[in-house]
Scaffold this active site. Structure first.
Site: not given
Length: 784
Positions: A506, A508, A510, A513, A528, A623
């Site tokens: 994963g 994002g 910021s 993962v 993460k 979020d």
């Protein structure tokens, strides 16, 4: 059995006629030509050739219903119902096999409803067969529709229940509407009973044949001799539920009765014959889960079932146990600021409940479990079983309660109730005197013992720190395998468990993962790597980590550990094997059914409620979106990234303009420089709830212009009273659909102060409170 008084047809004639026609039942028929019609008060039904079965109107409430019933016996027994959840049909309605080849129900206002809406082509004629099957034929004489393919609660001889199909019980003996229980035959061959509004999970099953894995495309069959059995796709009998009974003048049928129990009935067609139950799926009428409403439990009283409320609770609706029970006192919240609430624990023995615990305490005692619930302001009830010595801390409501005696394990339910003033002020004087004497002795003992305990704790803590440091410095047997979190790791250890950050799962704006594995306990983790972390120093970062690490809820992804080596900031989470909610909602081949989606919506609400109201430090997620809701191996929804709002730089929380994929979820106050509160998460949840309902993204350019923004389209449909198009052709509970839409519309109101709290949202989702009509759709502002 559903019975209605009906004029008897000579039973002797029927006996001989039925005995000679069992084998050729499918061939005997009464032809119905195009243009034929029925009215409730005149020509009310079409009979089979033996006059045993009828297709037509029968009395229901202050009107009529329409279906198939046994007309040839004194008791009019309904075996199939059309639109069973609709209001009664008025006396001026007409059933018509029209000249277009459609079977329709026509009202006096010329409103037309299709009875056989699954038909392909047009019908040329119809027949009510002696088997109890109503069929439509095309011009070639082929059956193009038959009632046997769409059973309601009953299976007749020669009828089959196909894989994936369900039978639903009635509400009561006199109300044929959809009831609380269902029977489903699964693709793997298992025939299982569940409560109606639950997912197909073992936790909700209360009876099954246990034949899973024995075949594919298995069917449930009933022969004319009462033989009830399961056949696989090749026609092999994989399981006989009943072995069969005498034939000749005896009619059999199988039904999921209103009380949730599956029964096989027989009726002797000789004069004065009656219905007899030959077999039933359970002797205990409390076995079906959901006999009683929330916060109440089922018990048998002189072979009849009854319901009783939990201690400290009262029935919501006297005479209707489906409504359940509610507290007869007000339990203040944990954060009321008014000091301790006067409560006590009431013990309830020998009852079983659904386990929805938010915290489990292992290797404990009954007394410790009771005390733990009393001291935890979040605990409203606790369940304890003597065989596993585990204390399961619960939030209300409790469901599926029943009395359970003699199963080899002692079960206790500890219920938190209010203390009446009489309980406090009217204690016996003798007891108060004993308390004063005992208090002096106890204080003396406690003072001396506390010194010894304090010294022992210091020795233990020092020894534990030495031991744990050796573990970390040694062979990498990380401590969180022992269920202790959060744990500090070195960056070298993080590299080792991710195999050098080999598998990215994963990404994002910021963080990235990676998938990792703890070799010591063979446990997968999600690692993460953070960017743009608060530059306030190690102490502040670790303080935030510990705050987040103390959050424990079944609907939150758990933080297991962290690493803070110089510029490297890493968080270690439990691994979620089923990916994100976004994967399931927006990938057609993975989409969930309606019941599963509603369970997920409630799971998300519970997780947000915990962050807002039940943590020691209130957490605003900031979020909420499907990508931040992850699914574990049991498809339980868990909120992820609920700590990043605290850990990331302010420019990552004060505005979301730089975070892709979040447009549409952001509350209007973000753009107005207003204070961000918990109502910001409520708005985002409302958007996610609409996506869960409609299985589509909140903004999608692939839709027509008026449907691109989901919120706008939902408002249009709600104002127009047309919610069916939101779920397309999916079979859903329309009342529940309307309720869920209303919840979402309240959540996405423009003004934060008008939006409900997450506690109120959860109560509305669970159906515990009435939901008023939201303000006009002109009050809604879409954030784009």
């Amino acid at each position: 059995m559903q019975r209605f008084q009906f004029l008897s047809i000579h039973s002797i004639f029927l006996f001989f006629l039925f005995a000679s026609s069992c084998v050729t039942a499918q061939q005997r028929q009464s032809n119905i030509s195009l243009g034929s019609s029925l009215r409730p008060t005149t020509n009310s039904s079409w009979l089979s050739s033996s006059k045993l079965y009828a297709f037509g109107f029968y009395p229901r409430g202050n009107g009529y219903a329409f279906g198939i019933f046994l007309a040839g016996i004194p008791e009019k027994t309904v075996v199939w119902t059309v639109y069973r959840d609709d209001p009664p049909i008025p006396s001026n309605a007409t059933l018509l096999l029209n000249t277009e080849g459609r079977l329709v129900l026509q009202s006096a206002q010329s409103q037309v409803t299709d009875i056989a809406n699954q038909i392909t082509g047009s019908a040329s004629s119809a027949s009510m067969l002696d088997s109890g099957n109503f069929v439509l034929y095309n011009s070639s004489g082929e059956i193009i529709w038959q009632s046997f393919d769409y059973p309601t609660d009953t299976i007749l001889p020669t009828q089959r229940l196909l894989t994936g199909y369900e039978l639903f019980s009635s509400v009561s003996e006199t109300n044929p509407s959809t009831g609380k229980f269902r029977l489903k035959i699964h693709r793997d061959g298992n025939l299982i009973q569940y409560p109606t509004h639950t997912e197909d999970a073992p936790a909700y099953a209360y009876w099954s044949t246990g034949t899973g894995g024995r075949g594919d495309h298995v069917t449930l069959n009933l022969d004319v001799n009462g033989h009830l059995y399961l056949l696989n796709a090749s026609g092999f009998n994989i399981w006989s539920i009943t072995e069969g009974y005498p034939t000749g003048g005896i009619l059999y049928l199988m039904r999921v009765d209103w009380d949730g129990i599956l029964r096989l009935y027989s009726h002797n067609l000789r004069p004065n014959g009656t219905w007899s139950a030959l077999w039933e799926s359970s002797k205990n009428k409390c076995d079906p889960k959901g006999q009683c409403g929330i916060n109440s439990f089922c018990f048998t009283n002189d072979k009849k079932t009854d319901c009783s409320c939990l201690p400290g609770f009262a029935s919501v609706n006297q005479g209707n146990w489906t409504s359940g029970c509610e507290r007869d006192f007000i339990l203040e919240s944990c954060s009321n600021g008014h000091g301790p609430v006067k409560v006590k624990i009431e013990q309830l023995e020998d009852t079983l409940w659904e386990d929805g615990s938010y915290l489990d305490l292992s290797e404990t005692t009954k007394e410790d479990c009771q005390q733990a619930c009393l001291e935890d302001c979040n605990c409203e009830a606790a369940l304890f079983k003597s065989n596993d010595r585990k204390c399961r801390m619960q939030k209300l409501p409790l469901r599926f309660g029943k009395r359970d005696i003699g199963n080899g394990s002692k079960n206790f339910a500890f219920i938190k109730v209010g203390i009446a003033s009489s309980d406090v002020n009217n204690e016996p004087r003798k007891e108060k005197k004993c308390l004063r004497t005992g208090l002096i002795i106890t204080l003396s003992c406690v003072f001396g013992a506390s010194i010894l305990v304090f010294a022992a704790c210091l020795i233990f803590i020092h020894g534990y720190q030495v031991w744990s440091n050796r573990i970390i410095a040694g062979n990498g047997n990380f401590r969180f395998c022992e269920d202790i979190a959060p744990v500090s790791f070195t960056f070298a250890e993080i590299e080792k468990l991710t195999d050098g950050f080999k598998e990215e799962i994963g990404k994002g704006s910021s963080s990235i993962v990676y998938k990792g594995i703890m070799m010591h306990c063979n446990k997968f983790v999600a690692v993460k790597k953070l960017e743009k972390v608060l530059a306030e120093g190690e102490r502040e970062f670790l303080t935030e980590i510990k705050v987040i690490g103390r959050t424990h809820h079944k609907n939150l992804v758990r933080l297991l550990g962290y690493s803070f080596d110089g510029p490297n900031k890493v968080l270690v989470y439990e691994y979620m094997s089923n990916g994100s909610l976004a994967d399931l909602l927006f990938t057609p081949e993975k989409q969930l059914n309606w019941i599963e989606r509603m369970d997920i919506a409630r799971d998300i609400a519970r997780g947000i409620l915990y962050l807002h109201s039940e943590c020691r430090t209130q957490i605003i997620h900031c979020d909420i979106k499907p990508h931040n809701v992850l699914m574990d191996e049991n498809r339980c929804a868990k909120i992820a990234d609920f700590g990043l709002a605290k850990l990331l730089k302010p420019d990552q929380t004060n505005t979301f303009t730089g975070i892709r994929g979040t447009r549409g979820y952001v509350a209007p106050e973000w753009y107005r420089n207003l204070a961000v509160t918990v109502k910001t998460d409520v708005y985002s949840f409302g958007v996610v709830l609409l996506e869960i309902i409609c299985c589509r993204r909140c903004m999608d350019q692939n839709f027509p212009d008026n449907q691109i923004v989901l919120q706008d389209w939902v408002c249009q449909c709600f104002d127009a009273g047309d919610l069916r198009q939101l779920v397309r052709n999916e079979e859903v509970d329309l009342k529940q659909l309307k309720r869920m839409i209303k919840v979402a519309l309240w959540c996405i109101l423009d003004e934060p102060s008008v939006r409900p709290s997450m506690k109120k949202v959860l109560l509305m989702l669970e159906g515990s409170v009435e939901i008023p009509i939201p303000p006009s759709s002109t009050s809604f502002v879409t954030s784009i």
